[in-house]
Design a protein around this motif. Structure first.
Motif, short mmCIF file in Angstrom:
data_model
loop_
_atom_site.label_atom_id
_atom_site.label_comp_id
_atom_site.label_asym_id
_atom_site.label_seq_id
_atom_site.Cartn_x
_atom_site.Cartn_y
_atom_site.Cartn_z
N VAL A 1 1.17 -1.42 0.41
CA VAL A 1 -0.06 -0.07 -0.34
C VAL A 1 0.98 1.20 0.10
O VAL A 1 1.87 1.13 1.07
CB VAL A 1 -1.05 0.14 1.52
N ILE A 2 0.42 2.14 -0.84
CA ILE A 2 1.10 3.43 -0.97
C ILE A 2 0.32 4.32 0.23
O ILE A 2 -1.27 4.62 -0.83
CB ILE A 2 1.62 3.91 -2.15
N ILE A 3 0.31 5.55 0.82
CA ILE A 3 -0.52 6.35 1.76
C ILE A 3 0.63 8.25 1.43
O ILE A 3 1.84 8.23 1.88
CB ILE A 3 -0.93 5.61 3.16
N SER A 4 -0.25 8.58 0.67
CA SER A 4 0.44 9.89 0.66
C SER A 4 -0.05 10.43 2.26
O SER A 4 -1.97 10.60 2.32
CB SER A 4 -0.34 10.43 -0.65
N THR A 5 0.37 11.67 2.49
CA THR A 5 -0.45 12.36 4.01
C THR A 5 -0.25 13.94 3.95
O THR A 5 0.35 13.60 2.83
CB THR A 5 0.50 11.64 4.68
N THR A 6 -0.41 14.33 4.92
CA THR A 6 -0.35 15.47 4.79
C THR A 6 1.10 16.40 5.95
O THR A 6 1.09 17.22 5.93
CB THR A 6 -1.25 16.65 5.70
N LEU A 7 2.42 15.13 6.28
CA LEU A 7 2.98 16.01 6.70
C LEU A 7 3.92 16.91 7.05
O LEU A 7 4.02 16.29 5.27
CB LEU A 7 4.06 14.52 7.66
N ASP A 8 4.76 17.43 6.72
CA ASP A 8 5.24 18.78 6.12
C ASP A 8 7.29 18.48 6.55
O ASP A 8 7.14 18.50 8.24
CB ASP A 8 4.90 20.27 6.08
N VAL B 1 6.72 15.52 26.33
CA VAL B 1 6.11 16.46 25.69
C VAL B 1 5.37 15.50 25.04
O VAL B 1 5.55 14.94 24.49
CB VAL B 1 7.17 17.24 25.69
N ALA B 2 4.52 16.38 23.68
CA ALA B 2 3.74 15.96 22.81
C ALA B 2 3.19 17.81 22.10
O ALA B 2 3.70 18.28 22.67
CB ALA B 2 2.25 15.34 22.98
N VAL B 3 4.00 17.59 20.58
CA VAL B 3 3.38 18.78 19.52
C VAL B 3 2.76 18.18 18.39
O VAL B 3 3.18 17.14 18.36
CB VAL B 3 4.92 19.23 19.86
N VAL B 4 1.94 19.34 18.09
CA VAL B 4 1.10 18.66 16.71
C VAL B 4 1.10 20.35 16.21
O VAL B 4 0.61 21.45 17.06
CB VAL B 4 -0.61 18.31 17.29
N VAL B 5 1.47 20.21 14.98
CA VAL B 5 0.88 21.24 14.08
C VAL B 5 0.27 20.51 13.40
O VAL B 5 0.46 19.47 12.16
CB VAL B 5 2.50 22.24 14.01
N MET B 6 -0.46 21.60 13.14
CA MET B 6 -1.45 21.35 11.54
C MET B 6 -2.87 23.07 11.21
O MET B 6 -2.38 23.88 11.97
CB MET B 6 -3.46 21.14 12.40
N SER B 7 -3.30 22.54 10.33
CA SER B 7 -3.23 23.78 9.37
C SER B 7 -4.81 23.88 9.23
O SER B 7 -5.28 23.44 10.30
CB SER B 7 -3.74 23.03 7.86
N ALA B 8 -5.41 24.81 9.31
CA ALA B 8 -6.75 25.37 9.97
C ALA B 8 -8.13 24.31 9.10
O ALA B 8 -8.93 24.61 10.19
CB ALA B 8 -7.28 26.46 9.74
N ASP B 9 -7.62 23.59 8.48
CA ASP B 9 -8.76 22.68 7.83
C ASP B 9 -9.07 21.21 8.81
O ASP B 9 -9.53 20.53 8.17
CB ASP B 9 -8.56 22.49 6.13
N GLY B 10 -7.54 21.66 9.48
CA GLY B 10 -7.37 19.94 10.20
C GLY B 10 -6.17 19.18 9.78
O GLY B 10 -6.37 18.29 10.78
N ALA B 11 -5.88 19.72 8.86
CA ALA B 11 -4.55 18.79 7.97
C ALA B 11 -3.58 18.95 9.14
O ALA B 11 -2.99 19.73 9.35
CB ALA B 11 -4.40 19.18 6.97
N VAL B 12 -2.90 17.87 9.66
CA VAL B 12 -1.67 17.52 10.07
C VAL B 12 -0.99 17.44 9.67
O VAL B 12 0.10 16.72 8.75
CB VAL B 12 -1.49 16.15 11.08
N ARG B 13 0.16 18.76 10.11
CA ARG B 13 1.62 18.75 8.98
C ARG B 13 2.77 18.77 10.32
O ARG B 13 4.13 18.31 9.19
CB ARG B 13 2.04 20.30 8.95
N ALA B 14 2.66 18.48 11.17
CA ALA B 14 3.90 17.59 11.61
C ALA B 14 3.67 17.06 13.21
O ALA B 14 2.31 17.34 13.91
CB ALA B 14 4.40 19.17 11.95
N MET B 15 4.11 16.54 14.14
CA MET B 15 3.34 15.33 15.13
C MET B 15 4.94 15.27 16.04
O MET B 15 5.33 13.98 15.74
CB MET B 15 2.38 14.10 15.31
#
Length: 716
Positions: free
Chosen positions: A358-365, A392-406
């Motif tokens: 399987v190939i999964i394209s993601t929102t990760l930047d 510690v935990a960190v989450v960064v996302m766009s305003a539409d919910g696309a997660v860019r980092a975790m």
């Protein structure tokens, strides 16, 4: 007749050979020995003969039985080997031995950032791989591979001796297995996984690896059958394709690409030795897990290759001094927490239990992921005391919910471990308060409306009197809603929540994504309910986007390897509206004051507007800072896994600093954009109408007389 009267001579031929006496002097015959007399059988000899005769007969019988049994056993083994060999499949059906398919995760730019599942790089043969790899495997795993018949009696005897000397059973520990026997194990002796027979694939694999005497005998038959049907090159090819080599890689091709980004045919001696060295303990020796340990093991393999004549002394010394290292593409594989989140939350039949590739394209930047990791490492190295177990935990996302980092822990690029970004369910503390004020603004309150911050108590049925206090243990009198939020005052938050209705506050919070069991008590306003960081960050994204709910997502597209058509697309994104856009804009304006004037000052960015909210749970077990710029939403949580209270840490401290460091890096090079906030209109205080000055009585009388005269005479 003869006149002489003598007898005629005999007509005989001349003697061809001289007489013995004439040709050589006659040797003197040796004196004849007297014949040795047989000793007469005495009584003792007769007795011994009688006594030993049964044993001699028994020995002859045993010998005949042993010979007969050996012949029968050989015939039975030969028949079993022949019969087993007839059921062996073709080579092409035996190369891919994975129980699961592979999962390749791509970042938003289409580059591989993580590999999960069972990777397989395609079938190789003993003739198509590097000669060094083939030699390294033989030198390490079975130096008599080309001379035995599938079993190595010398190796088995040596293994039994070592096991016994180490206090184990003869079949426990070292097995003395040949490459052929190891290949037989990898094939599970021809037994195919049946889900109705085994509870899981783990049980199936464990059953394949059992070391009972019966299992060993069956394995020996299967190994000899393989030697009967296949060539040595075929057996080695099967082994090199099915062996697990760490990092999710099955087979030499997948391992060569995984660690060195090259085909198996191009491996040098050091790289070949590293791969061969993985076969004994692939998970712990994988270079992605511990490069130094993997290099040390490879040095031993190079020595074995030298001892068996596969490498010269000079080449051995050179490659030991220049060990293999990971390719840059392997070093750059990151986003382990993000990949784990994808594997846990994605469709099970295409992630955890997939039998397909399987190939999964993601929102990760990857840029933002690195920014988050660098920020965490900087703050923890400079601001957190040595030996602290705080996480510690960190989450960064766009305003539409696309997660860019975790980031799910202090080890910023770990995988397969507890991910605090979405697995840790913690009390939210004051980070919950924006949803209280969102409810009030939706009902028509203004950020400039006032409320009295004063000692306040409530009678809670079943619990008695409850008197909340501010963090500072002070009261500030009449304050605006904005002042109450920016200073994180507790009493005004409770009063507002009770005023607008606790049920409405819970509804707004749920609609924004805080969907867990919200506690229907007055303390709801102070964040006694629980959420994870991903949910909190997604809820704040709903505020930034104008008041619409958000479902955080990381999957953009899923397809099978080799296929161009996607099987599924994004499962998340923006949903229904929760509050009016104007109310969301006013809440953003209030939350900007938290950073520019209130408790979130350490999160302030030097070049652009940001908004957010601090949060500290009961007894400081959790510290939060969640906020956003016009471009990205980020959430930070700190705490201990065992709920130990933090010492000297609140949401306005280290979490705000980590948030600041993350967002400075995230926005590096991005154009400055203002927040979509709405400043409330000033509240107009109605001024009383001016009271006319009293008119003197004389002036009133004069006015009346003038009016009467005008009516009579007219004019002025």
């Amino acid at each position: 007749m003869s006149s002489s009267g003598k007898k005629p001579s005999r007509l005989v031929a001349d003697r061809r050979y001289p007489r013995k006496s004439e040709s050589a002097p006659k040797k003197k015959a040796p004196a004849r020995r007297a014949p040795k007399r047989k000793a007469p059988r005495g009584p003792i000899r007769k007795v011994l003969t009688v006594l030993l005769w049964p044993f001699l007969m028994l020995w002859r019988l045993v010998w005949r039985v042993v010979v007969f049994a050996s012949i029968v056993t050989a015939l039975l083994i030969g028949g079993a080997v022949w019969y087993t060999s007839t059921g062996l499949p073709e080579i092409s059906d035996m190369v891919d031995g994975r129980a699961r398919g592979s999962v390749t995760l791509l970042d938003r730019e289409g580059r591989v950032f993580a590999l999960r599942g069972d990777q397989f790089g395609g079938a190789v043969t003993a003739d198509s791989v590097s000669e060094h790899l083939k030699n390294a495997i033989v030198a390490t795993e079975d130096k008599r591979f080309y001379s035995h018949f599938g079993l190595s009696p010398r190796g088995i005897a040596s293994a039994i001796r070592i096991n016994m000397s180490e206090g184990r059973g003869p079949l426990s520990g070292h097995g003395g297995s040949t490459i052929t026997q190891q290949t037989a194990k990898l094939l599970c002796l021809g037994v195919v996984y049946d889900p109705t027979k085994w509870e899981s694939e783990v049980d199936y694999v464990e059953d394949c690896r059992r070391g009972s005497l019966k299992r060993k005998a069956t394995e020996a038959i299967y190994a000899m059958a393989m030697e009967w049907k296949y060539t040595k090159s075929d057996i080695l090819s099967i082994y090199m394709n099915r062996a697990y080599m760490g990092g999710g890689a099955y087979g030499a091709a997948a391992a060569a690409e995984r660690y060195f980004s090259k085909p198996a045919a191009a491996l040098n001696p050091a790289e070949s030795a590293m791969l061969a060295g993985l076969l004994t303990a692939p998970s712990s020796l994988a270079p992605t897990a511990n490069l130094k340990r993997s290099q040390d093991r490879a040095a031993t393999v190079l020595r074995l290759m030298n001892e068996q004549g596969y490498l010269s002394d000079a080449d051995t010394a050179y490659w030991q001094a220049n060990p293999a290292t990971l390719a840059e593409s392997s070093k750059n594989l990151a986003g382990g927490y993000f990949a784990d989140w994808m594997m846990r939350t994605g469709p099970e039949f295409f992630t955890r239990d997939t039998t397909e590739d399987v190939i999964i394209s993601t929102t990760l930047d990857p840029r933002i992921q690195k920014a988050a990791a660098d920020a965490v490492n900087k703050v923890f190295s400079e601001k957190v005391r040595e030996g602290s177990k705080a996480q510690v935990a960190v989450v960064v996302m766009s305003a539409d919910g696309a997660v860019r980092a975790m980031i799910g822990g202090r080890d910023t690029d770990a995988s397969g471990v507890f991910n605090r970004a979405f697995q840790a369910i913690r009390q939210t503390g004051s980070a919950f308060k924006p949803f209280v004020y969102a409810t009030a603004l939706e009902l028509g309150y203004s950020p400039l409306d006032t409320i009295v911050d004063e000692p306040f108590c409530m009678n809670i049925p079943g619990s008695g009197q409850w008197c909340p206090e501010n963090y500072s243990h002070k009261n500030y009198g009449r304050v605006t809603l904005t002042e109450a939020l920016k200073n994180s005052l507790n009493i005004p938050a409770v009063k507002i929540s009770e005023s607008v209705g606790r049920d409405l506050v819970m509804r707004v919070a749920r609609d924004f994504g805080i969907y867990r069991d919200l506690k229907d008590t007055p303390s709801l306003a102070l964040g006694v309910s629980e959420a994870n960081l991903l949910e909190m960050t997604g809820a704040y994204a709903g505020i930034l986007n104008g008041g619409s709910s958000v479902t955080p997502y990381g999957l953009r597209e899923l397809r099978l390897k080799g296929e161009s058509e996607a099987l599924m697309g994004t499962p998340g994104g923006m949903g229904e509206r929760v509050i009016r856009q104007e109310a969301a804009g006013q809440l953003i304006w209030m939350m900007e004051k938290v950073v520019s004037e209130g408790t979130g000052g350490r999160a302030r960015l030097p070049d652009r507007q940001v908004a957010g909210k601090t949060g500290t749970s009961q007894e400081a077990r959790d510290a939060w800072f969640v906020g956003f710029s016009a471009d990205y939403v980020a959430g930070v949580w700190m705490g201990y896994d065992d709920n130990t209270p933090l010492t000297g840490v609140t949401g306005s401290g280290l979490p705000a600093e980590i948030w600041h460091e993350v967002m400075v890096r995230v926005h590096d090079g991005l154009p400055v954009r203002p927040l979509p906030m709405v400043q409330p209109a000033p509240i107009q205080v109605a001024e009383p109408e001016p009271t006319p000055a009293p008119v003197p009585q004389r002036r009133v009388q004069e006015s009346v007389l003038e009016q009467v005269l005008r009516d009579i005479f007219g004019g002025n």
